[in-house]
Design a protein around this motif. Sequence first.
Motif, PDB file in Angstrom:
ATOM      1  N   THR A 109       0.834  -1.205   0.000  1.00 19.81           N
ATOM      2  CA  THR A 109       0.000   0.000   0.000  1.00 19.81           C
ATOM      3  C   THR A 109       0.868   1.254   0.000  1.00 19.81           C
ATOM      4  N   TRP A 110       1.959   1.237   0.751  1.00 19.56           N
ATOM      5  CA  TRP A 110       2.893   2.367   0.780  1.00 19.56           C
ATOM      6  C   TRP A 110       3.449   2.652  -0.613  1.00 19.56           C
ATOM      7  N   ARG A 111       3.881   1.614  -1.317  1.00 20.19           N
ATOM      8  CA  ARG A 111       4.433   1.817  -2.673  1.00 20.19           C
ATOM      9  C   ARG A 111       3.372   2.366  -3.616  1.00 20.19           C
ATOM     10  N   ARG A 112       2.176   1.857  -3.531  1.00 19.10           N
ATOM     11  CA  ARG A 112       1.111   2.314  -4.431  1.00 19.10           C
ATOM     12  C   ARG A 112       0.740   3.773  -4.158  1.00 19.10           C
ATOM     13  N   LEU A 113       0.792   4.186  -2.886  1.00 20.57           N
ATOM     14  CA  LEU A 113       0.503   5.584  -2.572  1.00 20.57           C
ATOM     15  C   LEU A 113       1.584   6.511  -3.113  1.00 20.57           C
ATOM     16  N   ILE A 114       2.848   6.140  -2.876  1.00 18.17           N
ATOM     17  CA  ILE A 114       3.954   7.015  -3.265  1.00 18.17           C
ATOM     18  C   ILE A 114       4.058   7.138  -4.783  1.00 18.17           C
ATOM     19  N   THR A 115       3.793   6.052  -5.496  1.00 12.18           N
ATOM     20  CA  THR A 115       3.893   6.069  -6.955  1.00 12.18           C
ATOM     21  C   THR A 115       2.598   6.512  -7.628  1.00 12.18           C
ATOM     22  N   ARG A 116       1.613   6.921  -6.846  1.00 13.35           N
ATOM     23  CA  ARG A 116       0.323   7.423  -7.337  1.00 13.35           C
ATOM     24  C   ARG A 116      -0.495   6.346  -8.050  1.00 13.35           C
ATOM     25  N   GLU A 117      -0.192   5.073  -7.811  1.00 18.11           N
ATOM     26  CA  GLU A 117      -1.030   4.005  -8.366  1.00 18.11           C
ATOM     27  C   GLU A 117      -2.345   3.899  -7.606  1.00 18.11           C
ATOM     28  N   GLN A 118      -2.401   4.430  -6.409  1.00 19.98           N
ATOM     29  CA  GLN A 118      -3.598   4.365  -5.576  1.00 19.98           C
ATOM     30  C   GLN A 118      -3.979   5.766  -5.148  1.00 19.98           C
ATOM     31  N   ASP A 119      -5.255   6.075  -5.276  1.00 21.92           N
ATOM     32  CA  ASP A 119      -5.744   7.397  -4.880  1.00 21.92           C
ATOM     33  C   ASP A 119      -5.785   7.516  -3.360  1.00 21.92           C
ATOM     34  N   THR A 120      -5.720   8.734  -2.905  1.00 23.86           N
ATOM     35  CA  THR A 120      -5.805   8.965  -1.473  1.00 23.86           C
ATOM     36  C   THR A 120      -7.208   8.693  -0.961  1.00 23.86           C
ATOM     37  N   ALA A 121      -7.302   8.337   0.310  1.00 23.78           N
ATOM     38  CA  ALA A 121      -8.603   8.050   0.910  1.00 23.78           C
ATOM     39  C   ALA A 121      -9.406   9.341   1.057  1.00 23.78           C
ATOM     40  N   PRO A 122     -10.728   9.270   0.965  1.00 24.71           N
ATOM     41  CA  PRO A 122     -11.556  10.475   1.125  1.00 24.71           C
ATOM     42  C   PRO A 122     -11.637  10.895   2.584  1.00 24.71           C
ATOM     43  N   ARG A 123     -11.943  12.165   2.814  1.00 21.43           N
ATOM     44  CA  ARG A 123     -12.189  12.656   4.159  1.00 21.43           C
ATOM     45  C   ARG A 123     -13.579  12.207   4.601  1.00 21.43           C
ATOM     46  N   LEU A 124     -13.711  11.939   5.882  1.00 18.37           N
ATOM     47  CA  LEU A 124     -14.955  11.379   6.392  1.00 18.37           C
ATOM     48  C   LEU A 124     -15.815  12.396   7.127  1.00 18.37           C
ATOM     49  N   LEU A 125     -15.223  13.471   7.634  1.00 20.85           N
ATOM     50  CA  LEU A 125     -15.953  14.453   8.429  1.00 20.85           C
ATOM     51  C   LEU A 125     -16.046  15.773   7.675  1.00 20.85           C
ATOM     52  N   PRO A 126     -17.076  16.564   7.926  1.00 16.95           N
ATOM     53  CA  PRO A 126     -17.193  17.872   7.251  1.00 16.95           C
ATOM     54  C   PRO A 126     -16.040  18.787   7.645  1.00 16.95           C
ATOM     55  N   ASP A 127     -15.583  19.576   6.683  1.00 16.71           N
ATOM     56  CA  ASP A 127     -14.454  20.478   6.914  1.00 16.71           C
ATOM     57  C   ASP A 127     -14.967  21.787   7.502  1.00 16.71           C
TER      58      ASP A 127
END
Length: 421
Positions: A109-127
Amino acid sequence: MAVSWLSRLAVRGPATVFPALGMHGEDALYRLARDPGIALVDTPRHAAILLVAGGVPPHLQDALRRVHDQLPAPCATLWYQSEPLLELNQPGAVIIDDPAALPGAVKKTWRRLITREQDTAPRLLPDTPPNPWQGLGDDGHGGEGMMGGVPYGRPMAMPPTPDLRDGLALDVLTFRLGPFFPLWPAGLAAEVALQGDIVQQFAVVSPAFPQAVPQIFVEAQSRPVAIAELERKRVQHHLYAFFHALGLAHLPGLARRALALAEQCDSRPVQALDKAFTAFERALVRRGFFALYLPRGATLEGEDARALGGVAARAAGVEDDARHADDGYRRLGFSPVTQQAGDVPARWRQRLAEIQQSLRLIGRAEQGDAVTAATDSIELPQGTGSAHELLENQLPGLEWSEALATVASLDVAEVSPWPHP
């Protein structure tokens, strides 16, 4: 090109993980702490991966959402023997049940995040700010008069009051820690009031998750079991406690040694284990663990110590130990060992003394295949009482670092009626 080069460089570093421990999630923490390719961090703001390990009760899921939204992008969440939150229970959710597969899943999962193969997780609470302030107050910035309101969203400090110890008049900061604060037991949440670095108030909001005992201790309550096996698990429990305390004292090398010894308890010959433990004990003294990192306060004595039982009681001179009434243990020459001071250093010296005692018992028990004789009372590795109410009385007046060291020295969690899964 520069971004690609930086990504290739970053992916060679350790995966940064914030562990949010639920019920029975400690095994995941120990497994990842042994892996040099994984860095466990103390705040979600320094992590790329949130690891939720163990079950999270419904009433703590909002707290988990707040932890999740503190991770900087790009980030991802892994679920180890845990049910994902409803918002994150999607087809791509990474759910791991096999302990051996956990480190590999984290690194992938770390490699996929750093290489942009995996999108970031969405925010769960209102900003939205927790304290609305825009357009409010005397000048539209949330402030009211000299001391009131929440200017720019931050509450004004309360008027200074004399400090508990030295009389200095400092502002009081009140905040909540837990239930996923990594420097104390999982599940514990408390409202804390600090004045400078002195604890003014400490109120438990949510108790620590009940701590399960190893299966062998459950079996010992219904049939005779091998004393050597019981004592190996007891040694392991005390070494895990040292792992947490040494990490808190910023002694990571010694913490890893304690963890390695704990993992070897089940299979390593007792002579080799005893030799390695003796070297570990000498290293504790050389690095000043007792002289430099442990406060002399938070003394337990009398009924308070007796109510907690276990190490805390015997560190205060109370000779309560169910093993003394067991004929199997008595034939091995068992008698309780105690300290007298009842303070934080005494509790850690008591753990060392009990590890030494257990190693001697293992050697004698393995020679004669000794088994327990009593099933009505079994001495568990941890005490049988709850330290929550004691924390509320013991921690005020201590410096914050002393308060953390005090919590680490106690078996805060209650004993679970169910064995470790």
